[in-house]
Design an enzyme around this catalytic site. Structure first.
Site, PDB file in Angstrom:
ATOM      1  N   HIS A  43       0.861  -1.188   0.000  1.00  0.00           N
ATOM      2  CA  HIS A  43       0.000   0.000   0.000  1.00  0.00           C
ATOM      3  C   HIS A  43       0.895   1.236   0.000  1.00  0.00           C
ATOM      4  O   HIS A  43       1.139   1.815   1.048  1.00  0.00           O
ATOM      5  CB  HIS A  43      -0.895  -0.019   1.236  1.00  0.00           C
ATOM      6  CG  HIS A  43      -1.976   1.007   1.204  1.00  0.00           C
ATOM      7  ND1 HIS A  43      -3.240   0.766   1.694  1.00  0.00           N
ATOM      8  CD2 HIS A  43      -1.981   2.281   0.745  1.00  0.00           C
ATOM      9  CE1 HIS A  43      -3.971   1.863   1.551  1.00  0.00           C
ATOM     10  NE2 HIS A  43      -3.234   2.792   0.974  1.00  0.00           N
ATOM     11  N   GLU A  74      -2.383  -1.441  -3.465  1.00  0.00           N
ATOM     12  CA  GLU A  74      -3.515  -0.730  -2.895  1.00  0.00           C
ATOM     13  C   GLU A  74      -3.219   0.765  -2.813  1.00  0.00           C
ATOM     14  O   GLU A  74      -2.050   1.177  -2.715  1.00  0.00           O
ATOM     15  CB  GLU A  74      -3.771  -1.207  -1.467  1.00  0.00           C
ATOM     16  CG  GLU A  74      -4.022  -2.676  -1.343  1.00  0.00           C
ATOM     17  CD  GLU A  74      -4.277  -3.065   0.089  1.00  0.00           C
ATOM     18  OE1 GLU A  74      -3.714  -2.440   1.010  1.00  0.00           O
ATOM     19  OE2 GLU A  74      -5.070  -3.999   0.289  1.00  0.00           O
ATOM     20  N   HIS A 204      -7.716  -6.251   6.720  1.00  0.00           N
ATOM     21  CA  HIS A 204      -7.415  -5.266   7.758  1.00  0.00           C
ATOM     22  C   HIS A 204      -7.566  -5.854   9.162  1.00  0.00           C
ATOM     23  O   HIS A 204      -8.646  -6.230   9.577  1.00  0.00           O
ATOM     24  CB  HIS A 204      -8.196  -3.963   7.654  1.00  0.00           C
ATOM     25  CG  HIS A 204      -7.479  -2.857   8.378  1.00  0.00           C
ATOM     26  ND1 HIS A 204      -6.511  -2.071   7.777  1.00  0.00           N
ATOM     27  CD2 HIS A 204      -7.549  -2.454   9.657  1.00  0.00           C
ATOM     28  CE1 HIS A 204      -6.030  -1.219   8.674  1.00  0.00           C
ATOM     29  NE2 HIS A 204      -6.642  -1.434   9.826  1.00  0.00           N
TER      30      HIS A 204
HETATM   31  C1  DXP Z   1      -6.336  -1.283   3.043  1.00  0.00           C
HETATM   32  C2  DXP Z   1      -5.879  -1.898   4.301  1.00  0.00           C
HETATM   33  O1  DXP Z   1      -6.627  -2.160   5.201  1.00  0.00           O
HETATM   34  C3  DXP Z   1      -4.480  -2.252   4.408  1.00  0.00           C
HETATM   35  O2  DXP Z   1      -4.164  -2.899   3.253  1.00  0.00           O
HETATM   36  C4  DXP Z   1      -3.503  -1.125   4.450  1.00  0.00           C
HETATM   37  O3  DXP Z   1      -2.386  -1.542   3.730  1.00  0.00           O
HETATM   38  C5  DXP Z   1      -3.048  -0.839   5.811  1.00  0.00           C
HETATM   39  O4  DXP Z   1      -2.133   0.220   5.667  1.00  0.00           O
HETATM   40  P1  DXP Z   1      -0.975   0.408   6.735  1.00  0.00           P
HETATM   41  O5  DXP Z   1      -0.086  -0.820   6.657  1.00  0.00           O
HETATM   42  O6  DXP Z   1      -0.305   1.670   6.273  1.00  0.00           O
HETATM   43  O7  DXP Z   1      -1.652   0.516   8.073  1.00  0.00           O
HETATM   44  N1  LIG Z   2      -5.929  -4.963   2.637  1.00  0.00           N
HETATM   45  C1  LIG Z   2      -5.500  -5.364   3.962  1.00  0.00           C
HETATM   46  C2  LIG Z   2      -4.015  -5.545   3.965  1.00  0.00           C
HETATM   47  O1  LIG Z   2      -3.384  -5.565   2.928  1.00  0.00           O
HETATM   48  C3  LIG Z   2      -3.301  -5.743   5.237  1.00  0.00           C
HETATM   49  O2  LIG Z   2      -3.975  -5.150   6.319  1.00  0.00           O
HETATM   50  P1  LIG Z   2      -3.309  -5.448   7.755  1.00  0.00           P
HETATM   51  O3  LIG Z   2      -3.269  -6.944   7.926  1.00  0.00           O
HETATM   52  O4  LIG Z   2      -1.923  -4.865   7.727  1.00  0.00           O
HETATM   53  O5  LIG Z   2      -4.224  -4.779   8.741  1.00  0.00           O
END
Ligand code: DXP
Ligand SMILES: NCC(=O)COP(=O)(O)O
Length: 252
Positions: A43, A74, A204
Protein backbone atom coordinates in the site's frame (compact mmCIF):
# COMPACT_ATOMS: atom_id res chain seq x y z
CA UNK A 1 -8.93 -22.30 -1.63
CA UNK A 2 -8.66 -18.83 -0.08
CA UNK A 3 -5.51 -17.05 -1.29
CA UNK A 4 -3.17 -15.43 1.21
CA UNK A 5 -1.66 -12.15 -0.02
CA UNK A 6 1.11 -11.13 2.38
CA UNK A 7 1.21 -7.37 2.93
CA UNK A 8 4.81 -6.12 3.22
CA UNK A 9 4.09 -2.58 4.49
CA UNK A 10 5.53 -3.26 7.94
CA UNK A 11 8.74 -4.76 6.61
CA UNK A 12 9.24 -1.47 4.77
CA UNK A 13 8.31 0.49 7.90
CA UNK A 14 11.15 -1.15 9.83
CA UNK A 15 13.54 -0.58 6.91
CA UNK A 16 12.68 3.11 6.79
CA UNK A 17 13.63 3.52 10.45
CA UNK A 18 17.31 3.66 9.38
CA UNK A 19 19.32 4.70 6.33
CA UNK A 20 20.08 1.79 4.02
CA UNK A 21 18.11 -1.29 2.95
CA UNK A 22 17.78 -3.52 6.01
CA UNK A 23 15.45 -5.42 6.15
CA UNK A 24 15.24 -5.84 2.39
CA UNK A 25 11.58 -5.86 1.35
CA UNK A 26 12.23 -8.02 -1.73
CA UNK A 27 14.06 -10.69 0.27
CA UNK A 28 11.13 -10.94 2.69
CA UNK A 29 8.61 -10.93 -0.11
CA UNK A 30 10.47 -13.91 -1.54
CA UNK A 31 10.38 -15.65 1.87
CA UNK A 32 6.59 -15.20 1.97
CA UNK A 33 6.17 -16.64 -1.53
CA UNK A 34 8.58 -19.52 -0.90
CA UNK A 35 6.56 -20.33 2.24
CA UNK A 36 3.45 -20.67 0.09
CA UNK A 37 1.74 -17.27 0.08
CA UNK A 38 -0.22 -16.99 -3.16
CA UNK A 39 0.56 -13.29 -3.51
CA UNK A 40 1.99 -10.07 -2.15
CA UNK A 41 0.24 -6.82 -1.28
CA UNK A 42 1.64 -3.33 -0.76
CA UNK A 43 0.00 0.00 0.00
CA UNK A 44 2.29 2.81 -1.19
CA UNK A 45 1.14 5.99 0.55
CA UNK A 46 2.02 9.55 -0.58
CA UNK A 47 4.20 10.15 2.50
CA UNK A 48 6.15 6.94 1.77
CA UNK A 49 6.01 6.05 5.48
CA UNK A 50 6.69 2.46 4.46
CA UNK A 51 6.38 1.19 0.88
CA UNK A 52 8.21 3.35 -1.67
CA UNK A 53 7.69 3.44 -5.46
CA UNK A 54 10.94 1.48 -5.95
CA UNK A 55 9.56 -1.32 -3.76
CA UNK A 56 6.49 -1.52 -5.98
CA UNK A 57 8.65 -1.74 -9.11
CA UNK A 58 10.92 -4.42 -7.62
CA UNK A 59 8.06 -6.51 -6.21
CA UNK A 60 6.22 -6.34 -9.52
CA UNK A 61 9.29 -7.85 -11.16
CA UNK A 62 9.56 -10.52 -8.43
CA UNK A 63 5.93 -11.57 -8.84
CA UNK A 64 6.18 -11.58 -12.64
CA UNK A 65 9.01 -14.10 -12.52
CA UNK A 66 6.95 -16.58 -10.49
CA UNK A 67 4.07 -18.71 -11.74
CA UNK A 68 0.68 -18.43 -10.03
CA UNK A 69 1.80 -15.48 -7.90
CA UNK A 70 -0.38 -12.37 -7.70
CA UNK A 71 0.73 -8.83 -6.95
CA UNK A 72 -1.84 -6.51 -5.39
CA UNK A 73 -1.20 -2.76 -5.10
CA UNK A 74 -3.51 -0.73 -2.89
CA UNK A 75 -4.07 2.97 -2.54
CA UNK A 76 -6.14 6.09 -3.03
CA UNK A 77 -6.32 6.96 -6.74
CA UNK A 78 -7.12 10.59 -5.91
CA UNK A 79 -4.02 11.19 -3.76
CA UNK A 80 -1.82 13.83 -5.36
CA UNK A 81 1.75 13.05 -6.50
CA UNK A 82 4.28 14.39 -4.00
CA UNK A 83 8.04 14.09 -3.71
CA UNK A 84 9.06 10.80 -5.30
CA UNK A 85 5.48 9.46 -5.13
CA UNK A 86 4.09 9.62 -8.69
CA UNK A 87 0.47 8.95 -7.75
CA UNK A 88 -1.22 5.56 -7.50
CA UNK A 89 -2.55 5.46 -11.05
CA UNK A 90 0.83 6.31 -12.58
CA UNK A 91 2.62 3.75 -10.43
CA UNK A 92 0.07 1.00 -11.11
CA UNK A 93 -0.11 1.64 -14.88
CA UNK A 94 3.71 1.54 -14.94
CA UNK A 95 4.11 -1.68 -12.94
CA UNK A 96 0.92 -3.51 -14.07
CA UNK A 97 0.12 -5.60 -10.96
CA UNK A 98 -2.46 -8.39 -11.21
CA UNK A 99 -4.85 -6.46 -8.99
CA UNK A 100 -5.28 -2.88 -7.84
CA UNK A 101 -7.32 -2.35 -4.69
CA UNK A 102 -8.63 1.21 -4.49
CA UNK A 103 -8.87 2.53 -0.93
CA UNK A 104 -10.38 5.91 0.10
CA UNK A 105 -7.66 6.82 2.60
CA UNK A 106 -6.75 10.44 3.11
CA UNK A 107 -3.02 11.17 3.24
CA UNK A 108 -3.01 11.94 6.96
CA UNK A 109 -4.73 8.74 8.12
CA UNK A 110 -2.81 6.49 10.52
CA UNK A 111 -4.17 3.50 8.61
CA UNK A 112 -7.13 2.45 6.48
CA UNK A 113 -10.32 2.75 8.50
CA UNK A 114 -13.31 2.88 6.11
CA UNK A 115 -14.62 1.80 2.77
CA UNK A 116 -15.68 3.95 -0.17
CA UNK A 117 -18.79 6.10 -0.24
CA UNK A 118 -19.67 5.47 -3.86
CA UNK A 119 -22.61 7.87 -3.72
CA UNK A 120 -19.93 10.57 -3.63
CA UNK A 121 -17.05 8.97 -5.57
CA UNK A 122 -18.60 6.92 -8.39
CA UNK A 123 -18.29 9.61 -11.06
CA UNK A 124 -14.59 10.17 -10.30
CA UNK A 125 -13.87 6.43 -10.06
CA UNK A 126 -15.61 5.30 -13.27
CA UNK A 127 -12.89 6.43 -15.75
CA UNK A 128 -10.06 5.31 -13.47
CA UNK A 129 -11.51 1.83 -13.07
CA UNK A 130 -12.05 1.61 -16.83
CA UNK A 131 -8.43 2.65 -17.43
CA UNK A 132 -7.08 0.05 -15.00
CA UNK A 133 -9.22 -2.71 -16.50
CA UNK A 134 -8.20 -1.76 -20.03
CA UNK A 135 -4.62 -2.25 -18.87
CA UNK A 136 -5.53 -5.77 -17.83
CA UNK A 137 -5.56 -5.07 -14.10
CA UNK A 138 -8.28 -6.57 -11.90
CA UNK A 139 -9.94 -3.82 -9.84
CA UNK A 140 -11.07 -4.31 -6.25
CA UNK A 141 -12.75 -1.62 -4.14
CA UNK A 142 -12.24 -1.36 -0.39
CA UNK A 143 -15.76 -1.47 1.02
CA UNK A 144 -17.75 -1.59 4.23
CA UNK A 145 -20.42 -4.33 4.42
CA UNK A 146 -23.14 -2.03 3.03
CA UNK A 147 -25.38 -3.71 0.46
CA UNK A 148 -26.35 -0.47 -1.33
CA UNK A 149 -22.71 0.56 -1.61
CA UNK A 150 -21.72 -2.88 -2.89
CA UNK A 151 -24.35 -2.59 -5.62
CA UNK A 152 -22.72 0.71 -6.62
CA UNK A 153 -19.34 -1.07 -6.72
CA UNK A 154 -20.75 -3.34 -9.40
CA UNK A 155 -22.20 -0.34 -11.23
CA UNK A 156 -18.82 1.43 -11.44
CA UNK A 157 -17.22 -1.66 -12.96
CA UNK A 158 -15.32 -3.21 -10.08
CA UNK A 159 -14.29 -6.83 -10.48
CA UNK A 160 -14.12 -7.49 -6.75
CA UNK A 161 -14.72 -5.84 -3.41
CA UNK A 162 -12.40 -6.04 -0.43
CA UNK A 163 -14.46 -6.10 2.75
CA UNK A 164 -12.89 -3.88 5.43
CA UNK A 165 -12.51 -6.19 8.43
CA UNK A 166 -11.29 -3.66 11.01
CA UNK A 167 -14.55 -3.54 13.06
CA UNK A 168 -14.83 -7.35 12.84
CA UNK A 169 -11.31 -7.68 14.25
CA UNK A 170 -12.07 -5.20 17.04
CA UNK A 171 -15.22 -7.13 17.98
CA UNK A 172 -13.33 -10.43 17.87
CA UNK A 173 -11.00 -9.08 20.55
CA UNK A 174 -13.92 -7.85 22.70
CA UNK A 175 -17.61 -8.57 23.28
CA UNK A 176 -18.91 -11.56 21.30
CA UNK A 177 -22.49 -10.30 20.75
CA UNK A 178 -21.21 -7.55 18.48
CA UNK A 179 -18.99 -10.10 16.78
CA UNK A 180 -21.93 -12.28 15.75
CA UNK A 181 -23.83 -9.27 14.39
CA UNK A 182 -20.81 -7.93 12.50
CA UNK A 183 -19.89 -11.29 11.00
CA UNK A 184 -23.51 -11.80 9.94
CA UNK A 185 -23.38 -8.41 8.18
CA UNK A 186 -20.17 -9.43 6.40
CA UNK A 187 -21.75 -12.72 5.29
CA UNK A 188 -24.78 -10.86 3.91
CA UNK A 189 -22.47 -8.43 2.12
CA UNK A 190 -20.45 -11.28 0.63
CA UNK A 191 -23.59 -13.10 -0.54
CA UNK A 192 -24.86 -9.87 -2.10
CA UNK A 193 -21.55 -9.29 -3.88
CA UNK A 194 -21.53 -12.84 -5.22
CA UNK A 195 -25.06 -12.45 -6.55
CA UNK A 196 -23.91 -9.31 -8.39
CA UNK A 197 -21.01 -11.20 -9.95
CA UNK A 198 -18.37 -9.51 -7.80
CA UNK A 199 -15.45 -11.39 -6.30
CA UNK A 200 -14.90 -11.12 -2.54
CA UNK A 201 -11.60 -10.24 -0.89
CA UNK A 202 -11.12 -9.13 2.72
CA UNK A 203 -8.52 -7.45 4.88
CA UNK A 204 -7.41 -5.27 7.76
CA UNK A 205 -6.38 -6.48 11.22
CA UNK A 206 -7.04 -10.12 10.40
CA UNK A 207 -4.95 -12.41 12.58
CA UNK A 208 -4.59 -16.02 13.72
CA UNK A 209 -7.28 -15.52 16.37
CA UNK A 210 -10.05 -13.96 14.26
CA UNK A 211 -9.28 -15.66 10.94
CA UNK A 212 -10.62 -19.17 11.78
CA UNK A 213 -14.16 -17.74 11.81
CA UNK A 214 -13.69 -15.21 9.02
CA UNK A 215 -12.41 -17.88 6.63
CA UNK A 216 -15.97 -19.30 6.60
CA UNK A 217 -17.26 -16.17 4.83
CA UNK A 218 -19.27 -17.22 1.75
CA UNK A 219 -17.19 -17.09 -1.44
CA UNK A 220 -14.09 -15.55 0.15
CA UNK A 221 -11.32 -15.58 -2.50
CA UNK A 222 -8.40 -13.69 -0.94
CA UNK A 223 -7.28 -12.22 2.35
CA UNK A 224 -4.49 -9.67 2.51
CA UNK A 225 -2.73 -9.71 5.86
CA UNK A 226 0.30 -7.73 6.95
CA UNK A 227 0.33 -6.12 10.37
CA UNK A 228 -0.44 -9.24 12.43
CA UNK A 229 1.61 -11.44 10.08
CA UNK A 230 4.74 -9.39 10.72
CA UNK A 231 4.05 -9.25 14.46
CA UNK A 232 3.64 -13.04 14.51
CA UNK A 233 6.88 -13.32 12.52
CA UNK A 234 8.76 -11.57 15.33
CA UNK A 235 8.01 -14.59 17.51
CA UNK A 236 7.94 -17.50 15.08
CA UNK A 237 9.84 -16.29 12.03
CA UNK A 238 8.31 -15.11 8.76
CA UNK A 239 8.30 -18.48 7.03
CA UNK A 240 6.54 -20.14 9.97
CA UNK A 241 4.10 -17.24 10.28
CA UNK A 242 3.09 -17.51 6.62
CA UNK A 243 2.65 -21.27 7.00
CA UNK A 244 0.54 -20.74 10.13
CA UNK A 245 -1.80 -18.41 8.21
CA UNK A 246 -1.99 -20.86 5.30
CA UNK A 247 -2.83 -23.69 7.72
CA UNK A 248 -5.51 -21.50 9.30
CA UNK A 249 -7.02 -20.70 5.90
CA UNK A 250 -7.01 -24.40 5.04
CA UNK A 251 -9.02 -25.08 8.20
CA UNK A 252 -6.25 -26.98 9.97
C1 DXP B 1 -6.34 -1.28 3.04
C2 DXP B 1 -5.88 -1.90 4.30
O1 DXP B 1 -6.63 -2.16 5.20
C3 DXP B 1 -4.48 -2.25 4.41
O2 DXP B 1 -4.16 -2.90 3.25
C4 DXP B 1 -3.50 -1.13 4.45
O3 DXP B 1 -2.39 -1.54 3.73
C5 DXP B 1 -3.05 -0.84 5.81
O4 DXP B 1 -2.13 0.22 5.67
P1 DXP B 1 -0.97 0.41 6.73
O5 DXP B 1 -0.09 -0.82 6.66
O6 DXP B 1 -0.30 1.67 6.27
O7 DXP B 1 -1.65 0.52 8.07
N1 LIG C 1 -5.93 -4.96 2.64
C1 LIG C 1 -5.50 -5.36 3.96
C2 LIG C 1 -4.02 -5.54 3.97
O1 LIG C 1 -3.38 -5.56 2.93
C3 LIG C 1 -3.30 -5.74 5.24
O2 LIG C 1 -3.98 -5.15 6.32
P1 LIG C 1 -3.31 -5.45 7.75
O3 LIG C 1 -3.27 -6.94 7.93
O4 LIG C 1 -1.92 -4.86 7.73
O5 LIG C 1 -4.22 -4.78 8.74
Amino acid sequence: MIALSANLNKIALIRNAREGNFPDVITHGRVCLDAGAQGLTVHPRPDQRHIRPGDVRNLAALCRERQDTEFNVEGNPFAKPSGGYPGLMALVLETLPDQCTLVPDSSDQLTSDHGFNLKLDSARLLPLIAELKSAGIRVSLFMDPDLEQISLARDVGADRIELYTGPYAQAASGQHRALNDIFAAHCAAAEHALQLGLGVNAGHDLNLVNLPRYRTLPGLQEVSIGHALVVDAIGMGLENAVKAYLDCLAGN
